[in-house]
Enzyme design. Structure first.
Site, short mmCIF file in Angstrom:
data_model
loop_
_atom_site.label_atom_id
_atom_site.label_comp_id
_atom_site.label_asym_id
_atom_site.label_seq_id
_atom_site.Cartn_x
_atom_site.Cartn_y
_atom_site.Cartn_z
N ARG A 63 86.33 15.50 39.01
CA ARG A 63 85.81 16.31 40.11
C ARG A 63 86.87 16.45 41.22
O ARG A 63 86.97 17.50 41.86
CB ARG A 63 84.54 15.65 40.66
CG ARG A 63 83.84 16.42 41.77
CD ARG A 63 82.46 15.84 42.02
NE ARG A 63 81.76 16.52 43.09
CZ ARG A 63 81.51 15.96 44.29
NH1 ARG A 63 81.90 14.72 44.54
NH2 ARG A 63 80.88 16.63 45.21
N HIS A 67 87.97 19.97 42.97
CA HIS A 67 87.83 20.20 44.41
C HIS A 67 89.19 20.40 45.08
O HIS A 67 89.25 21.00 46.16
CB HIS A 67 87.08 19.05 45.07
CG HIS A 67 85.60 19.14 44.86
ND1 HIS A 67 84.68 18.92 45.87
CD2 HIS A 67 84.87 19.44 43.76
CE1 HIS A 67 83.45 19.06 45.39
NE2 HIS A 67 83.55 19.38 44.11
N VAL A 71 90.62 24.82 46.58
CA VAL A 71 90.93 25.01 48.01
C VAL A 71 92.43 25.24 48.15
O VAL A 71 93.23 24.31 48.14
CB VAL A 71 90.50 23.78 48.83
CG1 VAL A 71 90.76 24.04 50.31
CG2 VAL A 71 89.03 23.46 48.59
N GLY A 73 94.59 26.19 46.11
CA GLY A 73 95.40 25.84 44.96
C GLY A 73 95.52 24.34 44.72
O GLY A 73 95.10 23.52 45.54
N ASP A 75 97.24 21.46 45.06
CA ASP A 75 98.35 20.99 45.88
C ASP A 75 98.11 19.63 46.51
O ASP A 75 98.84 19.22 47.42
CB ASP A 75 98.66 22.02 46.97
CG ASP A 75 97.45 22.27 47.89
OD1 ASP A 75 96.41 21.59 47.73
OD2 ASP A 75 97.55 23.16 48.75
N GLU A 89 90.11 17.88 54.25
CA GLU A 89 89.03 18.32 53.37
C GLU A 89 88.05 17.21 52.99
O GLU A 89 86.97 17.47 52.47
CB GLU A 89 89.64 18.92 52.09
CG GLU A 89 90.50 20.13 52.38
CD GLU A 89 91.43 20.49 51.23
OE1 GLU A 89 91.11 20.14 50.07
OE2 GLU A 89 92.48 21.10 51.48
N ASN A 95 82.39 17.49 50.07
CA ASN A 95 83.12 16.26 49.76
C ASN A 95 82.63 15.01 50.47
O ASN A 95 82.78 13.90 49.96
CB ASN A 95 84.61 16.45 50.11
CG ASN A 95 85.26 17.58 49.34
OD1 ASN A 95 84.83 17.92 48.24
ND2 ASN A 95 86.30 18.17 49.91
N PRO A 165 82.38 26.00 45.30
CA PRO A 165 81.04 26.53 45.04
C PRO A 165 79.95 25.48 45.25
O PRO A 165 80.05 24.36 44.74
CB PRO A 165 81.11 26.99 43.58
CG PRO A 165 82.32 26.33 43.00
CD PRO A 165 83.26 26.07 44.12
N HIS A 195 80.13 18.70 33.88
CA HIS A 195 78.92 18.01 34.32
C HIS A 195 78.24 17.26 33.18
O HIS A 195 77.17 16.70 33.36
CB HIS A 195 77.94 19.00 34.97
CG HIS A 195 78.32 19.39 36.35
ND1 HIS A 195 77.59 20.25 37.13
CD2 HIS A 195 79.39 19.03 37.12
CE1 HIS A 195 78.17 20.42 38.30
NE2 HIS A 195 79.27 19.69 38.31
N THR A 196 78.88 17.23 32.04
CA THR A 196 78.44 16.31 31.00
C THR A 196 78.76 14.87 31.40
O THR A 196 78.30 13.93 30.76
CB THR A 196 79.09 16.64 29.65
OG1 THR A 196 78.48 15.86 28.62
CG2 THR A 196 80.58 16.38 29.66
N THR A 245 73.87 11.71 28.73
CA THR A 245 74.96 10.79 28.37
C THR A 245 76.06 10.88 29.43
O THR A 245 77.13 11.42 29.17
CB THR A 245 75.53 11.11 26.98
OG1 THR A 245 75.93 12.51 26.96
CG2 THR A 245 74.49 10.88 25.89
N ASP A 250 80.60 15.18 25.99
CA ASP A 250 79.98 15.82 24.83
C ASP A 250 79.33 17.13 25.27
O ASP A 250 79.63 17.63 26.36
CB ASP A 250 78.95 14.88 24.17
CG ASP A 250 77.92 14.33 25.17
OD1 ASP A 250 77.64 15.02 26.19
OD2 ASP A 250 77.39 13.23 24.93
#
Length: 324
Positions: A63, A67, A71, A73, A75, A89, A95, A165, A195-196, A245, A250
């Site tokens: 994640r 994130h 924002v 690119g 960097d 940020e 965040n 988003p 998000h698995t 899981t 998966d």
């Protein structure tokens, strides 16, 4: 979205787009082969150790890369602490009290300084490689991370609030966000597949739980209400798993969407069951784990190539939390 193309054709489009990134000569998977050949094995080892201590850390590192890239690119601006000249940020709405993994990045940076005999590997590249190694450590596919990014000298809380988003976005808002970053609807579905892994805070799914019961499977809603009370402030930081899981990479995430079990509003927006939007892609990846693995890696390469600082732009930070 008109999914008139065969899924083979769509897969080929993703591959062509990826090669287009390579053709620009911006990033190179072999960037550190000569200057520090031990760099990638060191990152892998520390990531694996961190996940062994806490499996949830894998989702957090993945994640962190997302994130960062969304924002301005990829960097490493997301790693910067606030200063007298800018508000960073870390405390932006998407965040604050939720983004994790900064200490793991610090450990990697310190280890690489010793192994590489100097300040060679950028924080932005560390974040990108740590995301890939997290996926692999939790049973997912490997892919070549393209390297050579440099680090930003500033960060923007406002940009983070505007660019990442939100979990409350409808399908059209999600598509607009991804398109604004040069990404496709297929990228949206694939990258959402991350998000698995992991969990979400009650504050991010409370509205879905209590205001959208008609789109949430009954037994799922019942169990979630024990975790997330209806009153704001009560259990805000309580966690629920994003799929069945949460420590295994998966396709169960897509299975859950087909069963109306998507935890976040933005998750379930990918599958409405009426043949519109991205319904076909969700069904396809639910039934084709091999295709998901292959295409996920390509989508990650595409996201990782968003507006990198290269050449003499930016810097290579000594400390990932502050500019040199």
């Amino acid at each position: 979205m008109a999914i008139a193309l065969s899924f083979l054709s769509t897969h080929l489009l993703l591959l062509v787009a990826s090669f287009g990134v390579l053709a620009k000569g911006q990033l190179d998977p072999h960037f550190y082969d000569k200057v520090c050949p031990q760099a990638l094995p060191v990152i892998k080892s520390i990531v694996e150790d961190a996940i062994k201590q806490e499996a949830r850390m894998g989702a957090s590192l993945l994640r962190l890369h997302f994130h960062d890239c969304f924002v301005n690119g990829c960097d490493a601006s997301v790693l910067l602490d606030d200063t007298d000249t800018f508000i960073g940020e870390k405390n932006a709405a998407p965040n604050m009290n939720s983004l994790r993994g900064f200490e793991v990045i610090d450990r990697i940076k310190s280890a690489l300084y010793y192994v590489c005999r100097g300040n060679v590997v950028s924080c932005a590249d560390i974040v990108a490689v740590a995301a890939r190694d997290s996926v692999v450590a939790l049973g997912g596919p490997s892919y070549e991370v393209h390297l050579g990014r440099r680090d930003a000298r500033t960060a923007s809380q406002a940009a983070a609030n505007n660019s990442i988003p939100a979990p409350t976005l409808d399908f059209s808002g999600l598509v607009s966000s991804f398109v604004s970053h040069g990404l496709t609807i297929q990228d949206l579905v694939l990258l959402s597949g991350a998000h698995t892994l992991g969990f979400a805070r009650c504050t991010n799914f409370r509205a879905r739980l209590y205001n959208e019961t008609w789109t949430l499977e009954d037994s799922q809603a019942t169990s979630l209400k024990y975790i997330c009370p209806s009153e704001s402030g009560d259990g805000d930081d309580n966690l629920a798993q994003l799929d069945g899981t949460p420590a295994k990479f998966d396709t169960v995430y897509y299975d859950w969407l087909l069963q109306r079990k998507g935890l976040l509003h933005s998750d379930q927006q990918l599958y409405k069951g009426d043949g519109s939007g991205s319904d076909g892609l969700v069904k396809y990846y639910s039934q084709n784990s091999k295709a998901f693995w292959e295409d996920f890696g390509v989508a990650m390469i595409r996201m990782g190539a968003l507006s990198p600082l290269i050449g003499t732009d930016g810097e290579i930070r000594m400390d990932c939390r502050k500019v040199n």
